[in-house]
Design an enzyme around this catalytic site. Structure first.
Site, PDB file in Angstrom:
ATOM      1  N   CYS A  21       0.817  -1.214   0.000  1.00 44.97           N
ATOM      2  CA  CYS A  21       0.000   0.000   0.000  1.00 44.97           C
ATOM      3  C   CYS A  21       0.847   1.258   0.000  1.00 44.97           C
ATOM      4  O   CYS A  21       2.006   1.255   0.379  1.00 44.97           O
ATOM      5  CB  CYS A  21      -0.878   0.035   1.249  1.00 44.97           C
ATOM      6  SG  CYS A  21      -1.807  -1.474   1.510  1.00 44.97           S
ATOM      7  N   GLY A  47      -0.031   0.380  -5.073  1.00 49.56           N
ATOM      8  CA  GLY A  47      -1.334  -0.248  -4.907  1.00 49.56           C
ATOM      9  C   GLY A  47      -2.299   0.257  -5.951  1.00 49.56           C
ATOM     10  O   GLY A  47      -2.492   1.454  -6.075  1.00 49.56           O
ATOM     11  N   ASN A 121      -0.120   1.062   5.984  1.00 48.02           N
ATOM     12  CA  ASN A 121       0.727   0.286   5.083  1.00 48.02           C
ATOM     13  C   ASN A 121       1.503  -0.707   5.941  1.00 48.02           C
ATOM     14  O   ASN A 121       2.243  -0.295   6.827  1.00 48.02           O
ATOM     15  CB  ASN A 121       1.684   1.225   4.328  1.00 48.02           C
ATOM     16  CG  ASN A 121       2.708   0.484   3.473  1.00 48.02           C
ATOM     17  OD1 ASN A 121       3.787   0.986   3.225  1.00 48.02           O
ATOM     18  ND2 ASN A 121       2.383  -0.719   3.021  1.00 48.02           N
ATOM     19  N   TYR A 261      12.892  -3.386  -5.573  1.00 47.47           N
ATOM     20  CA  TYR A 261      11.776  -3.452  -6.504  1.00 47.47           C
ATOM     21  C   TYR A 261      10.708  -2.371  -6.323  1.00 47.47           C
ATOM     22  O   TYR A 261      10.282  -1.752  -7.292  1.00 47.47           O
ATOM     23  CB  TYR A 261      11.125  -4.837  -6.384  1.00 47.47           C
ATOM     24  CG  TYR A 261       9.910  -5.047  -7.255  1.00 47.47           C
ATOM     25  CD1 TYR A 261      10.038  -5.283  -8.617  1.00 47.47           C
ATOM     26  CD2 TYR A 261       8.625  -5.010  -6.717  1.00 47.47           C
ATOM     27  CE1 TYR A 261       8.926  -5.474  -9.426  1.00 47.47           C
ATOM     28  CE2 TYR A 261       7.501  -5.206  -7.517  1.00 47.47           C
ATOM     29  CZ  TYR A 261       7.665  -5.433  -8.868  1.00 47.47           C
ATOM     30  OH  TYR A 261       6.568  -5.617  -9.655  1.00 47.47           O
TER      31      TYR A 261
END
Ligand code: SF4
Length: 486
Positions: A21, A47, A121, A261
């Protein structure tokens, strides 16, 4: 279905919720909802399945949330209704389908402390236990999201003040949480003591902004001040800013995968430039796994910077040998196997001119199931690549994440049950190498403060469940999900 039945849990593993998130908080900035909108727009990569904003005019909270990307959920008319100079916002991966609108965040609840909104999150590792204990005492939950347990713990506390009730609730939960909490006249921002997920603080005019990454501050024209520290609780109201560290101190475990990533390369995360770290990961990879080749190509977009680093270190020319269509979501976080396979074909195309008759180094950031990479290799071979050498700018991903990142279960991760040589054979490439965990840490200027659990299994906090079968904790509340699907 009972959640204690392990066989059933295994059968439904492919349905597990996605839990990555982006969050934003805005305080004392006119038209706060517009800025919150911009913030989650910049964080869209964190997200894409639901988005929501709650605003405050100082007396009331206004909420709107929907399924889909930020620009699909919010139209001008909706934003105009979210009045006030404070707001929080959230976008998330969850499960698709209108039935899950009620799980979209920020959540808003009515309580004895007044109206509270919350955007989270992370992943609360003892939420399962807490929820079942609270339900046994009569609590009725409105969502199937782990975040809601925080509201219930606050409501059940003996504290008279909201701030103390929040501290009490956060003292009970464990795991990963970067959180923004909005009440009509104040905002809170908090990061768990391990600091798993990022949260930055910025300033704009007379107001303040919080966000998962600094790219959200940039789009709002806010100035980055600092990170919210692990274990820090910041409270901003008319009375000013208060910072406290009310939780028991513990080791820092900043998610290293954010650098590999997730984080946008134009962001600062954990007080470091993502671009710089990702470039260093590529350089380190070239040092550890050199190869004689004609060209270095990335699997775009997330591997591009690492491939530049590999090229820089190895002096092998960098080219874009693969082009990615931007009109399809990111493969490894899409809903099911069928769509993933389809997506990989639609998503990339090889440039024959770049790879034909060449020895090609393909740099990718990670391999989950390996299905996408296999298709990419096939494309490169069809385009005439003479040799293909795969280089991965992280260590083999062998274990799931319990702290808010949607990494598949161990059984689905190709590196969990296969040797590197078996993966090479499966992909059909001439060689394959991964970066070492030490190499990853060094690239992050690590002083041993990163979580690397999905690579080495060293979980800083183990998830809890009432049956003790913690390895399936990522299926938290899954029984509810399956029931809703039926
Ligand atoms: Fe990040 Fe992996 Fe740790 Fe999860 S387990 S917090 S993805 S490093």
């Amino acid at each position: 279905m009972t959640i204690n039945n392990i066989d059933n849990l295994k059968n439904i593993e492919s349905y597990y919720p996605k839990e990555e998130c982006g969050i934003v908080g805005v305080y004392n900035i006119p038209e706060a909802a517009n800025f919150a909108y911009l913030g989650i727009y910049a964080l869209q990569h964190r997200g894409q399945e639901s988005a929501g904003i709650v605003s405050s005019d100082g007396e009331r909270l206004f909420r709107f949330a929907g399924m889909g990307k930020v620009s699909d959920v919010f139209k001008e008319q909706k934003l105009k209704q979210l009045i006030g100079s404070s707001a929080i916002a959230h976008n998330r991966y969850s499960t698709t389908g209108a039935s899950f609108l009620r799980n979209a965040q920020p959540i808003r609840v009515e309580s004895r402390f007044g109206t509270i909104a919350m955007a989270h999150n992370g992943n609360i590792t003892n939420a399962w236990t807490i929820r079942h204990e609270l339900e046994a005492k009569g609590s009725i939950f409105q969502t199937t999201a782990d975040t809601e347990v925080i509201c219930h713990l606050m409501a059940n506390s003996n504290e008279a003040e909201l701030s103390s009730a929040l501290t009490y609730a956060l003292g009970i939960i464990k795991g990963a949480y970067s959180l923004v909490v909005l009440i009509p006249d104040a905002i809170y921002a908090v990061r768990d003591p391990n600091g798993f997920r990022p949260l930055v603080m910025g300033k704009k005019d007379d107001g303040y902004v919080f966000a998962s990454e600094t790219c959200a501050l940039d789009i709002m024209d806010a100035e980055y001040i600092r990170d919210v520290e692990p274990g820090e609780l910041i409270h901003i109201s008319e009375q000013g800013i208060q910072s406290s560290f009310p939780f028991k101190k513990c080791s820092e475990n900043l998610c290293i995968f954010e650098f590999v990533y997730f984080g946008r390369p134009d962001s600062k995360i954990f007080n470091k430039e993502v671009y710089d770290i990702r470039f260093r990961l590529g350089q380190q990879l070239a040092k550890e796994s050199p190869v004689e080749a004609d060209v270095v190509i990335p699997v775009p977009d997330s591997s591009t910077i690492a491939a530049l680093g590999y090229s820089d270190q190895s002096k092998i020319p960098f080219h874009m040998g693969l082009i990615r269509s931007h009109y399809i979501g990111r493969t490894f976080i899409e809903p099911d196997q069928k769509i993933r396979d389809f997506g990989a074909k639609l998503k990339y195309n090889a440039i024959e001119h770049v790879v034909k008759n060449k020895k090609v180094v393909v740099v990718d950031d990670s391999i989950m199931r390996g299905t996408t990479q296999k298709k990419i290799i096939k494309m490169l071979k069809n385009s005439g690549a003479k040799e293909i050498h795969v280089r991965i700018s992280s260590a083999p991903t062998v274990y799931p994440c319990y702290y808010g990142i949607d990494i598949p279960t161990s059984e689905e991760l190709i590196a969990h049950n296969h040797s590197i040589e078996q993966i090479r054979t499966y992909l059909g490439v001439d060689s394959i190498s991964y970066l070492s965990i030490e190499g990853m840490k060094n690239s992050c200027y690590d002083n041993d403060n990163h979580c690397t659990a999905c690579f080495d299994g060293n979980y800083p906090i183990l998830p809890e469940s009432s049956n003790g079968f913690y390895s399936n904790q990522k299926l938290l509340f899954e029984e509810y999900y399956v029931e809703e699907k039926l």
